[in-house]
Design a protein around this motif. Structure first.
Motif, PDB file in Angstrom:
ATOM      1  N   GLY A  86       0.785  -1.225   0.000  1.00  0.00           N
ATOM      2  CA  GLY A  86       0.000   0.000   0.000  1.00  0.00           C
ATOM      3  C   GLY A  86       0.818   1.277   0.000  1.00  0.00           C
ATOM      4  N   ILE A  87       2.115   1.178   0.223  1.00  0.00           N
ATOM      5  CA  ILE A  87       2.968   2.370   0.265  1.00  0.00           C
ATOM      6  C   ILE A  87       3.161   2.934  -1.142  1.00  0.00           C
ATOM      7  N   GLU A  88       3.185   4.264  -1.237  1.00  0.00           N
ATOM      8  CA  GLU A  88       3.517   4.931  -2.492  1.00  0.00           C
ATOM      9  C   GLU A  88       5.022   4.869  -2.692  1.00  0.00           C
ATOM     10  N   MET A  89       5.419   4.640  -3.939  1.00  0.00           N
ATOM     11  CA  MET A  89       6.838   4.608  -4.251  1.00  0.00           C
ATOM     12  C   MET A  89       7.402   6.021  -4.179  1.00  0.00           C
ATOM     13  N   PRO A  90       8.598   6.154  -3.635  1.00  0.00           N
ATOM     14  CA  PRO A  90       9.217   7.475  -3.572  1.00  0.00           C
ATOM     15  C   PRO A  90       9.611   7.956  -4.972  1.00  0.00           C
ATOM     16  N   ALA A  91       9.669   9.258  -5.146  1.00  0.00           N
ATOM     17  CA  ALA A  91      10.058   9.859  -6.425  1.00  0.00           C
ATOM     18  C   ALA A  91      11.579   9.956  -6.470  1.00  0.00           C
ATOM     19  N   LEU A  92      12.212   8.841  -6.779  1.00  0.00           N
ATOM     20  CA  LEU A  92      13.659   8.823  -6.948  1.00  0.00           C
ATOM     21  C   LEU A  92      13.990   7.933  -8.129  1.00  0.00           C
ATOM     22  N   THR A  93      15.164   8.094  -8.657  1.00  0.00           N
ATOM     23  CA  THR A  93      15.561   7.301  -9.815  1.00  0.00           C
ATOM     24  C   THR A  93      16.746   6.418  -9.451  1.00  0.00           C
ATOM     25  N   LEU A  94      16.798   5.275 -10.132  1.00  0.00           N
ATOM     26  CA  LEU A  94      17.900   4.334  -9.951  1.00  0.00           C
ATOM     27  C   LEU A  94      18.531   4.056 -11.310  1.00  0.00           C
ATOM     28  N   PRO A  95      19.853   3.906 -11.352  1.00  0.00           N
ATOM     29  CA  PRO A  95      20.500   3.575 -12.616  1.00  0.00           C
ATOM     30  C   PRO A  95      20.203   2.132 -13.013  1.00  0.00           C
ATOM     31  N   ALA A  96      20.013   1.942 -14.323  1.00  0.00           N
ATOM     32  CA  ALA A  96      19.689   0.621 -14.865  1.00  0.00           C
ATOM     33  C   ALA A  96      20.801   0.151 -15.801  1.00  0.00           C
ATOM     34  N   THR A  97      20.867  -1.156 -15.967  1.00  0.00           N
ATOM     35  CA  THR A  97      21.900  -1.742 -16.814  1.00  0.00           C
ATOM     36  C   THR A  97      21.725  -1.406 -18.285  1.00  0.00           C
ATOM     37  N   ASP A  98      20.565  -0.878 -18.691  1.00  0.00           N
ATOM     38  CA  ASP A  98      20.372  -0.479 -20.088  1.00  0.00           C
ATOM     39  C   ASP A  98      20.751   0.989 -20.314  1.00  0.00           C
ATOM     40  N   GLY A  99      21.348   1.619 -19.299  1.00  0.00           N
ATOM     41  CA  GLY A  99      21.818   2.993 -19.428  1.00  0.00           C
ATOM     42  C   GLY A  99      20.800   4.052 -19.065  1.00  0.00           C
ATOM     43  N   THR A 100      19.592   3.648 -18.695  1.00  0.00           N
ATOM     44  CA  THR A 100      18.559   4.615 -18.329  1.00  0.00           C
ATOM     45  C   THR A 100      18.551   4.856 -16.826  1.00  0.00           C
ATOM     46  N   ALA A 101      17.834   5.879 -16.425  1.00  0.00           N
ATOM     47  CA  ALA A 101      17.548   6.146 -15.022  1.00  0.00           C
ATOM     48  C   ALA A 101      16.062   5.850 -14.842  1.00  0.00           C
ATOM     49  N   VAL A 102      15.740   4.954 -13.907  1.00  0.00           N
ATOM     50  CA  VAL A 102      14.380   4.454 -13.765  1.00  0.00           C
ATOM     51  C   VAL A 102      13.725   5.001 -12.503  1.00  0.00           C
ATOM     52  N   SER A 103      12.504   5.495 -12.680  1.00  0.00           N
ATOM     53  CA  SER A 103      11.672   5.930 -11.563  1.00  0.00           C
ATOM     54  C   SER A 103      10.582   4.877 -11.382  1.00  0.00           C
ATOM     55  N   LEU A 104      10.395   4.426 -10.175  1.00  0.00           N
ATOM     56  CA  LEU A 104       9.427   3.365  -9.898  1.00  0.00           C
ATOM     57  C   LEU A 104       8.053   3.891  -9.501  1.00  0.00           C
ATOM     58  N   ASP A 105       7.871   5.199  -9.539  1.00  0.00           N
ATOM     59  CA  ASP A 105       6.569   5.784  -9.174  1.00  0.00           C
ATOM     60  C   ASP A 105       5.727   6.107 -10.408  1.00  0.00           C
ATOM     61  N   GLN A 106       6.016   5.448 -11.510  1.00  0.00           N
ATOM     62  CA  GLN A 106       5.345   5.701 -12.784  1.00  0.00           C
ATOM     63  C   GLN A 106       4.048   4.894 -12.918  1.00  0.00           C
ATOM     64  N   PRO A 107       3.153   5.326 -13.836  1.00  0.00           N
ATOM     65  CA  PRO A 107       1.931   4.566 -14.104  1.00  0.00           C
ATOM     66  C   PRO A 107       2.258   3.188 -14.679  1.00  0.00           C
ATOM     67  N   GLY A 108       1.303   2.283 -14.557  1.00  0.00           N
ATOM     68  CA  GLY A 108       1.462   0.937 -15.089  1.00  0.00           C
ATOM     69  C   GLY A 108       1.720  -0.071 -13.990  1.00  0.00           C
ATOM     70  N   LEU A 109       2.007  -1.279 -14.411  1.00  0.00           N
ATOM     71  CA  LEU A 109       2.234  -2.395 -13.495  1.00  0.00           C
ATOM     72  C   LEU A 109       3.700  -2.809 -13.586  1.00  0.00           C
ATOM     73  N   THR A 110       4.406  -2.675 -12.491  1.00  0.00           N
ATOM     74  CA  THR A 110       5.837  -2.978 -12.435  1.00  0.00           C
ATOM     75  C   THR A 110       6.075  -4.143 -11.488  1.00  0.00           C
ATOM     76  N   VAL A 111       6.881  -5.093 -11.936  1.00  0.00           N
ATOM     77  CA  VAL A 111       7.335  -6.194 -11.088  1.00  0.00           C
ATOM     78  C   VAL A 111       8.812  -5.947 -10.819  1.00  0.00           C
ATOM     79  N   ILE A 112       9.169  -5.880  -9.543  1.00  0.00           N
ATOM     80  CA  ILE A 112      10.570  -5.683  -9.185  1.00  0.00           C
ATOM     81  C   ILE A 112      10.964  -6.704  -8.133  1.00  0.00           C
ATOM     82  N   TYR A 113      11.930  -7.539  -8.476  1.00  0.00           N
ATOM     83  CA  TYR A 113      12.407  -8.522  -7.512  1.00  0.00           C
ATOM     84  C   TYR A 113      13.763  -8.077  -6.986  1.00  0.00           C
ATOM     85  N   ALA A 114      13.870  -8.036  -5.675  1.00  0.00           N
ATOM     86  CA  ALA A 114      15.113  -7.651  -5.012  1.00  0.00           C
ATOM     87  C   ALA A 114      15.849  -8.919  -4.598  1.00  0.00           C
TER      88      ALA A 114
END
Length: 177
Positions: free
Chosen positions: A17-45
């Motif tokens: 139920g927590i809202e994702m924070p508005a921060l970005t993480l570097p990705a292996t494809d060279g992008t910076a990813v924000s996890l607070d975006q619309p859509g359905l995201t699966v993230i495994y840690a």
């Protein structure tokens, strides 16, 4: 090598139920990813992938749930098409390893999705993700979050066995349709 399951220590019980924070993480494809975006995201840690020679940290095999990062990643790779068919707009792996380190694993494992680096522990700190110390490193405990429109809709924790985590996510997503 230990195969004992990690215990549910309650360290992820606050996440759903927590809202994702508005921060970005570097990705292996060279992008910076924000996890607070619309859509359905699966993230495994996951704690960490071992180097190609397979060398693990001292005592790694005695840590319940530590082993299995490669099988977990390969399972998400193998089920990637099914996850997207079930509505996942993005799939990511997440560890505290650097992007440079992760690039080798992403290429070696032929992952069709990027790995995200939280080497600065910004996401781990913002969400109070469960971590542990090993070999002088702060590592994430294995968990999977389903993020829907920037809010955590479901959390799988603890994850064991790691190679069956992708199927558990598929089952959960399928139950919603």
């Amino acid at each position: 090598m230990t195969t004992s399951a990690p215990l549910d220590d309650g360290a992820a019980s606050h996440l759903q139920g927590i809202e994702m924070p508005a921060l970005t993480l570097p990705a292996t494809d060279g992008t910076a990813v924000s996890l607070d975006q619309p859509g359905l995201t699966v993230i495994y840690a996951y704690p960490r992938t071992s180097p190609p020679d397979g060398a693990a940290l001292d005592g790694w095999d005695e840590i319940p749930g530590a082993r299995g990062c490669t099988p977990q990643s390969c399972a998400f790779r193998d089920h990637f098409a099914e996850l997207t068919q079930l509505g996942a707009t993005r799939v990511f792996g997440l560890s505290t390893q650097t992007t440079e380190y992760q690039k080798e694993a992403a290429a070696r494992l032929h992952l069709p999705f990027p790995l995200l680096s939280d080497s600065g522990l910004s996401l781990a700190g913002a969400l109070r993700l469960p971590t542990f110390e090993a070999g002088g490193l702060t590592l994430l405990k294995r968990l999977t979050m389903i993020i829907e429109n920037g809010r955590i809709a479901n959390v799988f924790y603890p994850v064991f066995p790691p190679d069956q985590n992708a199927q558990a996510v598929i089952d959960w997503l399928s139950s919603r349709t």
